[in-house]
Design an enzyme around this catalytic site. Structure first.
Site, PDB file in Angstrom:
ATOM      1  CE  LYS A  19      -2.465  -0.659   3.722  1.00  0.00           C
ATOM      2  NZ  LYS A  19      -2.093  -1.986   4.239  1.00  0.00           N
ATOM      3  NE  ARG A  94      -5.016  -0.499  10.331  1.00  0.00           N
ATOM      4  CZ  ARG A  94      -4.023   0.247   9.886  1.00  0.00           C
ATOM      5  NH1 ARG A  94      -4.232   1.462   9.478  1.00  0.00           N
ATOM      6  NH2 ARG A  94      -2.811  -0.230   9.798  1.00  0.00           N
ATOM      7  NE  ARG A 133       6.523  -3.111   5.819  1.00  0.00           N
ATOM      8  CZ  ARG A 133       5.235  -2.774   5.792  1.00  0.00           C
ATOM      9  NH1 ARG A 133       4.659  -2.385   4.678  1.00  0.00           N
ATOM     10  NH2 ARG A 133       4.522  -2.865   6.886  1.00  0.00           N
ATOM     11  NE  ARG A 166       5.810  -0.047  10.208  1.00  0.00           N
ATOM     12  CZ  ARG A 166       4.712   0.105   9.454  1.00  0.00           C
ATOM     13  NH1 ARG A 166       4.770   0.773   8.325  1.00  0.00           N
ATOM     14  NH2 ARG A 166       3.574  -0.426   9.829  1.00  0.00           N
ATOM     15  NE  ARG A 177       0.989  -3.700  11.349  1.00  0.00           N
ATOM     16  CZ  ARG A 177       1.974  -3.521  10.463  1.00  0.00           C
ATOM     17  NH1 ARG A 177       3.125  -4.120  10.623  1.00  0.00           N
ATOM     18  NH2 ARG A 177       1.779  -2.754   9.425  1.00  0.00           N
TER      19      ARG A 177
HETATM   20  P1  AMP Z   1       0.103   1.388   9.293  1.00  0.00           P
HETATM   21  O1  AMP Z   1       1.381   2.074   8.969  1.00  0.00           O
HETATM   22  O2  AMP Z   1      -1.061   1.884   8.481  1.00  0.00           O
HETATM   23  O3  AMP Z   1       0.211  -0.109   9.281  1.00  0.00           O
HETATM   24  O4  AMP Z   1      -0.249   1.791  10.804  1.00  0.00           O
HETATM   25  C1  AMP Z   1       0.607   1.481  11.865  1.00  0.00           C
HETATM   26  C2  AMP Z   1      -0.172   1.411  13.151  1.00  0.00           C
HETATM   27  O5  AMP Z   1      -0.852   2.663  13.413  1.00  0.00           O
HETATM   28  C3  AMP Z   1      -1.313   0.390  13.141  1.00  0.00           C
HETATM   29  O6  AMP Z   1      -0.850  -0.912  13.448  1.00  0.00           O
HETATM   30  C4  AMP Z   1      -2.237   0.948  14.230  1.00  0.00           C
HETATM   31  O7  AMP Z   1      -1.724   0.687  15.514  1.00  0.00           O
HETATM   32  C5  AMP Z   1      -2.126   2.445  14.004  1.00  0.00           C
HETATM   33  N1  AMP Z   1      -3.158   2.907  13.045  1.00  0.00           N
HETATM   34  C6  AMP Z   1      -2.982   3.381  11.778  1.00  0.00           C
HETATM   35  N2  AMP Z   1      -4.146   3.682  11.197  1.00  0.00           N
HETATM   36  C7  AMP Z   1      -5.114   3.394  12.103  1.00  0.00           C
HETATM   37  C8  AMP Z   1      -6.540   3.448  12.095  1.00  0.00           C
HETATM   38  N3  AMP Z   1      -7.236   3.853  11.015  1.00  0.00           N
HETATM   39  N4  AMP Z   1      -7.199   3.064  13.222  1.00  0.00           N
HETATM   40  C9  AMP Z   1      -6.541   2.656  14.307  1.00  0.00           C
HETATM   41  N5  AMP Z   1      -5.199   2.536  14.374  1.00  0.00           N
HETATM   42  C10 AMP Z   1      -4.473   2.908  13.297  1.00  0.00           C
END
Ligand code: AMP
Length: 218
Positions: A19, A94, A133, A166, A177
């Site tokens: 993404k 989400r 990654r 990360r 996740r």
């Molecule tokens: P990502 O980089 O999009 O995978 O986001 C990293 C982390 O940020 C996720 O594992 C969540 O803990 C938090 N996060 C990001 N977007 C959201 C969302 N829409 N709702 C809740 N937590 C979020």
């Protein structure tokens, strides 16, 4: 979708489906802002803000940040002028609660989602991908040690910082996740399918092939 229409896009897919990489290409091509809640939280954590401290309690365990925190953050961002011609939402919504809140926020702004891009990949491939990654902790650029290497080993092309794995890409957090995606986000796919907005894209092809498919559906 017509060329001159607003591009109010959501990109969805399991973690590590590409993404971030596809989002970079979309925003560059269509000149729309990239609204990534994950990036916004990481920036807040780095700056040490109240929001960052709150979000980090959840993020470091691989859990979702509570809806009231996340929705408020997105609402403020969507009100900005640079979203007038469109935007790319990445990592939001989400949950169904977030999708419903988004619809209300957009209605207030006189907008609607115009497409939901769904990147599709199986778990085994994602687990393989995640192991290679890396990200830049300074500017957020993403790399893959197999398919998208930095020019100099271990160093970010854009800012010269050392690239890292990360915290939430470590196997135990990644599994949380992936499970979260299935239980909380997959119902969203059905929600948007019901609205006729979902465009499925095979995420296992090369970066350029996947982007070619995205351009075809936009
Ligand atoms: P990502 O980089 O999009 O995978 O986001 C990293 C982390 O940020 C996720 O594992 C969540 O803990 C938090 N996060 C990001 N977007 C959201 C969302 N829409 N709702 C809740 N937590 C979020």
């Amino acid at each position: 979708m017509a060329q001159n229409e607003e591009k109010n896009i959501i990109i969805m897919g399991p973690p590590a489906a590409g993404k971030g990489t596809q989002s970079e290409k979309i925003v560059e091509t269509y000149k729309i802002p990239h609204i990534s809640t994950g990036d916004m939280f990481r920036a807040a954590i780095k700056e040490g803000t109240k929001l960052g401290l709150e979000a980090n309690r959840y993020i470091e365990k691989g859990q979702l940040v509570p809806d009231e925190v996340t929705i408020g953050l997105v609402e403020e961002r969507l009100k900005k002028d640079d979203c007038k011609k469109g935007f790319l939402l990445d990592g939001f919504p989400r949950t169904i609660a977030q999708a419903e809140a988004l619809e209300k926020i957009l209605a207030k702004l006189g907008k609607k989602i115009t497409a939901v891009l769904l990147l599709v990949a199986d778990d085994k491939e994602l687990i393989d991908r995640i192991a290679s990654r890396r990200v830049c902790p300074s500017c957020g650029a993403s790399y893959n040690l197999k398919t998208k290497k930095p020019k100099v080993e271990g160093i970010c092309d854009h800012c010269g910082e050392k690239i890292i794995l990360r915290n939430d890409d470590r196997p135990e957090s990644f599994q949380v996740r992936l499970d979260d995606y299935k239980s909380k986000t997959m119902p969203l796919v059905e929600y948007y399918k019901g609205k006729g907005l979902v465009r499925e894209i095979d995420a296992l092809e090369s970066i350029d092939t996947v982007f070619g498919h995205i351009q075809e559906v936009l």
